[in-house]
Design a protein around this motif. Structure first.
Motif, PDB file in Angstrom:
ATOM      1  N   LEU A 118      -6.555  -3.835 -32.270  1.00  0.00           N
ATOM      2  CA  LEU A 118      -7.344  -4.480 -33.322  1.00  0.00           C
ATOM      3  C   LEU A 118      -7.164  -3.771 -34.661  1.00  0.00           C
ATOM      4  O   LEU A 118      -6.970  -4.425 -35.691  1.00  0.00           O
ATOM      5  N   LYS A 119      -7.202  -2.450 -34.642  1.00  0.00           N
ATOM      6  CA  LYS A 119      -7.017  -1.694 -35.892  1.00  0.00           C
ATOM      7  C   LYS A 119      -5.636  -1.957 -36.477  1.00  0.00           C
ATOM      8  O   LYS A 119      -5.489  -2.117 -37.699  1.00  0.00           O
ATOM      9  N   MET A 120      -4.627  -2.026 -35.629  1.00  0.00           N
ATOM     10  CA  MET A 120      -3.274  -2.309 -36.108  1.00  0.00           C
ATOM     11  C   MET A 120      -3.191  -3.714 -36.695  1.00  0.00           C
ATOM     12  O   MET A 120      -2.509  -3.934 -37.693  1.00  0.00           O
ATOM     13  N   ALA A 121      -3.893  -4.657 -36.096  1.00  0.00           N
ATOM     14  CA  ALA A 121      -3.909  -6.019 -36.635  1.00  0.00           C
ATOM     15  C   ALA A 121      -4.573  -6.052 -38.006  1.00  0.00           C
ATOM     16  O   ALA A 121      -4.149  -6.797 -38.888  1.00  0.00           O
ATOM     17  N   PHE A 122      -5.589  -5.230 -38.200  1.00  0.00           N
ATOM     18  CA  PHE A 122      -6.248  -5.160 -39.507  1.00  0.00           C
ATOM     19  C   PHE A 122      -5.354  -4.476 -40.537  1.00  0.00           C
ATOM     20  O   PHE A 122      -5.259  -4.907 -41.676  1.00  0.00           O
ATOM     21  N   ASP A 123      -4.696  -3.395 -40.147  1.00  0.00           N
ATOM     22  CA  ASP A 123      -3.964  -2.552 -41.090  1.00  0.00           C
ATOM     23  C   ASP A 123      -2.522  -2.971 -41.334  1.00  0.00           C
ATOM     24  O   ASP A 123      -2.041  -2.889 -42.459  1.00  0.00           O
ATOM     25  N   ASN A 124      -1.816  -3.368 -40.283  1.00  0.00           N
ATOM     26  CA  ASN A 124      -0.391  -3.629 -40.425  1.00  0.00           C
ATOM     27  C   ASN A 124      -0.087  -4.958 -41.094  1.00  0.00           C
ATOM     28  O   ASN A 124       1.015  -5.154 -41.581  1.00  0.00           O
ATOM     29  N   ASP A 125      -1.055  -5.817 -41.108  1.00  0.00           N
ATOM     30  CA  ASP A 125      -0.946  -7.075 -41.827  1.00  0.00           C
ATOM     31  C   ASP A 125       0.266  -7.895 -41.373  1.00  0.00           C
ATOM     32  O   ASP A 125       0.828  -7.667 -40.328  1.00  0.00           O
ATOM     33  N   GLY A 169       2.953  -8.489 -46.229  1.00  0.00           N
ATOM     34  CA  GLY A 169       2.286  -7.266 -46.646  1.00  0.00           C
ATOM     35  C   GLY A 169       0.831  -7.425 -47.045  1.00  0.00           C
ATOM     36  O   GLY A 169       0.235  -6.496 -47.548  1.00  0.00           O
ATOM     37  N   TRP A 170       0.243  -8.587 -46.826  1.00  0.00           N
ATOM     38  CA  TRP A 170      -1.183  -8.722 -47.132  1.00  0.00           C
ATOM     39  C   TRP A 170      -1.842  -9.597 -46.082  1.00  0.00           C
ATOM     40  O   TRP A 170      -1.192 -10.376 -45.404  1.00  0.00           O
ATOM     41  N   GLY A 171      -3.132  -9.456 -45.947  1.00  0.00           N
ATOM     42  CA  GLY A 171      -3.885 -10.250 -44.986  1.00  0.00           C
ATOM     43  C   GLY A 171      -3.855  -9.645 -43.596  1.00  0.00           C
ATOM     44  O   GLY A 171      -2.968  -8.881 -43.241  1.00  0.00           O
ATOM     45  N   THR A 172      -4.851  -9.997 -42.822  1.00  0.00           N
ATOM     46  CA  THR A 172      -4.966  -9.523 -41.451  1.00  0.00           C
ATOM     47  C   THR A 172      -4.162 -10.433 -40.529  1.00  0.00           C
ATOM     48  O   THR A 172      -4.070 -11.630 -40.754  1.00  0.00           O
ATOM     49  N   ASN A 173      -3.615  -9.847 -39.495  1.00  0.00           N
ATOM     50  CA  ASN A 173      -2.884 -10.615 -38.493  1.00  0.00           C
ATOM     51  C   ASN A 173      -3.913 -11.236 -37.541  1.00  0.00           C
ATOM     52  O   ASN A 173      -4.255 -10.666 -36.512  1.00  0.00           O
ATOM     53  N   GLU A 174      -4.398 -12.406 -37.909  1.00  0.00           N
ATOM     54  CA  GLU A 174      -5.457 -13.068 -37.138  1.00  0.00           C
ATOM     55  C   GLU A 174      -5.011 -13.431 -35.736  1.00  0.00           C
ATOM     56  O   GLU A 174      -5.802 -13.420 -34.795  1.00  0.00           O
ATOM     57  N   GLU A 175      -3.724 -13.773 -35.581  1.00  0.00           N
ATOM     58  CA  GLU A 175      -3.209 -14.134 -34.258  1.00  0.00           C
ATOM     59  C   GLU A 175      -3.305 -12.942 -33.304  1.00  0.00           C
ATOM     60  O   GLU A 175      -3.645 -13.109 -32.128  1.00  0.00           O
ATOM     61  N   ALA A 176      -3.004 -11.752 -33.810  1.00  0.00           N
ATOM     62  CA  ALA A 176      -3.094 -10.553 -32.972  1.00  0.00           C
ATOM     63  C   ALA A 176      -4.541 -10.264 -32.580  1.00  0.00           C
ATOM     64  O   ALA A 176      -4.822  -9.877 -31.444  1.00  0.00           O
ATOM     65  N   VAL A 177      -5.461 -10.472 -33.511  1.00  0.00           N
ATOM     66  CA  VAL A 177      -6.878 -10.259 -33.216  1.00  0.00           C
ATOM     67  C   VAL A 177      -7.332 -11.243 -32.145  1.00  0.00           C
ATOM     68  O   VAL A 177      -7.980 -10.860 -31.162  1.00  0.00           O
ATOM     69  N   THR A 178      -6.969 -12.501 -32.297  1.00  0.00           N
ATOM     70  CA  THR A 178      -7.343 -13.524 -31.325  1.00  0.00           C
ATOM     71  C   THR A 178      -6.745 -13.204 -29.957  1.00  0.00           C
ATOM     72  O   THR A 178      -7.412 -13.365 -28.925  1.00  0.00           O
ATOM     73  N   LYS A 179      -5.503 -12.741 -29.941  1.00  0.00           N
ATOM     74  CA  LYS A 179      -4.843 -12.400 -28.674  1.00  0.00           C
ATOM     75  C   LYS A 179      -5.604 -11.303 -27.949  1.00  0.00           C
ATOM     76  O   LYS A 179      -5.790 -11.363 -26.723  1.00  0.00           O
ATOM     77  N   VAL A 180      -6.062 -10.287 -28.683  1.00  0.00           N
ATOM     78  CA  VAL A 180      -6.834  -9.210 -28.060  1.00  0.00           C
ATOM     79  C   VAL A 180      -8.114  -9.773 -27.454  1.00  0.00           C
ATOM     80  O   VAL A 180      -8.469  -9.447 -26.315  1.00  0.00           O
ATOM     81  N   TYR A 183     -13.599   2.047 -30.553  1.00  0.00           N
ATOM     82  CA  TYR A 183     -13.199   1.795 -31.935  1.00  0.00           C
ATOM     83  C   TYR A 183     -13.968   2.729 -32.872  1.00  0.00           C
ATOM     84  O   TYR A 183     -13.386   3.346 -33.762  1.00  0.00           O
ATOM     85  N   PHE A 184     -15.267   2.846 -32.635  1.00  0.00           N
ATOM     86  CA  PHE A 184     -16.070   3.739 -33.470  1.00  0.00           C
ATOM     87  C   PHE A 184     -15.650   5.188 -33.270  1.00  0.00           C
ATOM     88  O   PHE A 184     -15.550   5.958 -34.224  1.00  0.00           O
ATOM     89  N   ARG A 185     -15.392   5.558 -32.008  1.00  0.00           N
ATOM     90  CA  ARG A 185     -14.989   6.927 -31.713  1.00  0.00           C
ATOM     91  C   ARG A 185     -13.653   7.260 -32.380  1.00  0.00           C
ATOM     92  O   ARG A 185     -13.467   8.350 -32.902  1.00  0.00           O
ATOM     93  N   MET A 186     -12.727   6.313 -32.390  1.00  0.00           N
ATOM     94  CA  MET A 186     -11.394   6.564 -32.927  1.00  0.00           C
ATOM     95  C   MET A 186     -11.339   6.484 -34.452  1.00  0.00           C
ATOM     96  O   MET A 186     -10.622   7.243 -35.094  1.00  0.00           O
ATOM     97  N   TYR A 187     -12.078   5.541 -35.046  1.00  0.00           N
ATOM     98  CA  TYR A 187     -11.937   5.275 -36.481  1.00  0.00           C
ATOM     99  C   TYR A 187     -13.210   5.512 -37.282  1.00  0.00           C
ATOM    100  O   TYR A 187     -13.217   5.318 -38.493  1.00  0.00           O
ATOM    101  N   ASN A 188     -14.304   5.854 -36.582  1.00  0.00           N
ATOM    102  CA  ASN A 188     -15.578   6.130 -37.240  1.00  0.00           C
ATOM    103  C   ASN A 188     -16.035   4.949 -38.104  1.00  0.00           C
ATOM    104  O   ASN A 188     -16.571   5.135 -39.190  1.00  0.00           O
ATOM    105  N   LYS A 189     -15.772   3.763 -37.607  1.00  0.00           N
ATOM    106  CA  LYS A 189     -16.156   2.523 -38.289  1.00  0.00           C
ATOM    107  C   LYS A 189     -16.654   1.538 -37.246  1.00  0.00           C
ATOM    108  O   LYS A 189     -16.241   1.578 -36.094  1.00  0.00           O
ATOM    109  N   SER A 190     -17.490   0.631 -37.665  1.00  0.00           N
ATOM    110  CA  SER A 190     -18.003  -0.407 -36.778  1.00  0.00           C
ATOM    111  C   SER A 190     -16.971  -1.518 -36.626  1.00  0.00           C
ATOM    112  O   SER A 190     -16.464  -2.048 -37.623  1.00  0.00           O
TER     113      SER A 190
END
Length: 132
Positions: A61-68, A72-83, A100-107
């Motif tokens: 999920l974090k990679m889908a948010f970051d790697n776009d 080079g812009w926008g979230t990879n929504e297909e990857a998020v949906t796949k997860v 996710y919180f433990r790894m990235y300290n974010k909700s």
């Protein structure tokens, strides 16, 4: 019998040493806390390589948010949906949130709301609610 000047000097000494003690204890607390969190993150990172582990889903999920996408812009929504489609249960999603919180300290929920449109977010919630 101590004079007033000696009493004031003794009080100053007590205040200084007390402040140093409290400062040292606070510093040690935060140092231990830092290393504990770092060890937890490292443990989660190791497990993120195991397929089906909550840490692996969190990392995807974090990679889908970051790697776009390729532009080079926008979230990879297909990857998020796949997860979300791969998640076996709602209980697993709760474990993914903790990792996710433990790894990235974010909700995870806050990041999902930030990265996705309301329709996309609602579709993910529907997918999640359809699971046991």
């Amino acid at each position: 019998m101590k004079t007033d000047a000696q009493k004031i000097q003794d009080l100053k000494t007590v205040v200084i040493y007390s402040s140093l003690g409290v400062g040292t204890a606070t510093g040690l607390f935060f140092l231990v806390r830092h290393f504990y969190k770092k060890s937890q993150t490292n443990r989660s990172e190791k497990h993120s390589l195991e397929e089906g582990d909550p840490a692996a889903y969190a990392k995807q999920l974090k990679m889908a948010f970051d790697n776009d996408n390729y532009m080079g812009w926008g979230t990879n929504e297909e990857a998020v949906t796949k997860v979300f489609e791969e998640l076996p249960t709602r209980k697993m999603y709760e474990r993914v949130q903790k990792e996710y919180f433990r790894m990235y300290n974010k909700s995870l929920n806050a990041d999902l709301e930030e990265e996705l449109s309301s329709d996309e977010y609602n579709n993910l919630i529907r997918l999640l609610n359809a699971k046991k």
